[in-house]
Design a protein around this motif. Structure first.
Motif, PDB file in Angstrom:
ATOM      1  N   VAL A  31       0.795  -1.223   0.000  1.00  0.00           N
ATOM      2  CA  VAL A  31       0.000   0.000   0.000  1.00  0.00           C
ATOM      3  C   VAL A  31       0.832   1.279   0.000  1.00  0.00           C
ATOM      4  N   GLY A  32       2.090   1.192   0.443  1.00  0.00           N
ATOM      5  CA  GLY A  32       2.959   2.355   0.398  1.00  0.00           C
ATOM      6  C   GLY A  32       2.952   3.227   1.639  1.00  0.00           C
ATOM      7  N   HIS A  92      -8.681   3.259  -2.030  1.00  0.00           N
ATOM      8  CA  HIS A  92      -7.309   3.547  -2.454  1.00  0.00           C
ATOM      9  C   HIS A  92      -6.621   2.276  -2.954  1.00  0.00           C
ATOM     10  N   ALA A  93      -6.790   1.163  -2.233  1.00  0.00           N
ATOM     11  CA  ALA A  93      -6.182  -0.106  -2.648  1.00  0.00           C
ATOM     12  C   ALA A  93      -6.778  -0.584  -3.963  1.00  0.00           C
ATOM     13  N   HIS A  95      -7.968   1.258  -6.342  1.00  0.00           N
ATOM     14  CA  HIS A  95      -7.363   2.080  -7.394  1.00  0.00           C
ATOM     15  C   HIS A  95      -5.928   1.618  -7.668  1.00  0.00           C
ATOM     16  N   HIS A  96      -5.211   1.326  -6.607  1.00  0.00           N
ATOM     17  CA  HIS A  96      -3.831   0.827  -6.710  1.00  0.00           C
ATOM     18  C   HIS A  96      -3.786  -0.461  -7.556  1.00  0.00           C
TER      19      HIS A  96
END
Length: 197
Positions: A31-32, A92-93, A95-96
């Motif tokens: 996830v960063g 968010h994940a 989209h990642h």
């Protein structure tokens, strides 16, 4: 909109030995960033590795369904629970993993939006049914899903929904504070701002 700027219990510092775990490092690589919720969970020994192992079985890695679909299902379940922290992380994940912001912004209208396939709609209907308690019309959602999914695939969908339940309750009770990296989703998916924190 219920906004708070501090967690109800402070997360451990990322250098705290209790927050060091190989499974957590793998998630950070994916996830960063280092999720505040997990840094709070790390106060209870064993919770983070056990939870991330379950997350790896339900949402990540090999499965009958694609990872993007599993994260989409999870995001819809979290949206139903109105948990902004959990939902923003899952959006968010997703989209990642390659789902466009426009499609994620249209999630609340997945039943009618042409960006969603019939199969996705049936999977998401299970997430909608299970996103709240008591669940809403589960027999109908699962019955319709069985038209396009095997029983094993339906079990996989339900496992994604159930997995999110832990995070919704944890983050709702603890008031987990959203990190800068997943916060970028708020600029692209306006409905996230309408969820409870």
């Amino acid at each position: 909109m219920n906004v708070h700027t501090a967690a109800r219990i402070v997360p451990l510092h990322e250098n705290d030995p209790r927050s060091q775990d190989p499974v957590l490092e793998e998630l950070v690589d994916f996830v960063g960033y280092r999720p505040n919720a997990l840094l709070t969970m790390a106060r209870k020994p064993g919770v983070v590795p056990a939870l991330l192992k379950l997350l790896g079985v339900t949402l990540r890695g090999d499965g009958l369904l694609t990872e993007p679909l599993r994260f989409l299902v999870a995001a819809e379940a979290a949206r139903g629970a109105r948990c902004r922290y959990t939902t923003t992380h899952l959006v968010h994940a997703a989209h990642h993993l390659g789902i466009g912001w426009d499609k994620l912004a249209a999630l609340p209208s997945y039943l009618d939006d042409p960006r969603y396939t019939g199969q996705e709609r049936k999977a998401l209907a299970i997430a909608t049914a299970g996103g709240t308690l008591p669940v809403r019309e589960p027999a109908q959602a699962i019955g319709q899903a069985r038209q396009v999914f095997t029983e094993e695939e339906v079990v996989e969908i339900v496992s994604c929904v159930a997995m999110v339940g832990w995070f919704n309750r944890w983050n709702g009770l603890m008031g987990s504070v959203l990190e800068p990296v997943p916060s970028e989703a708020l600029a692209h998916v306006p409905w996230l701002k309408n969820l409870e924190v």
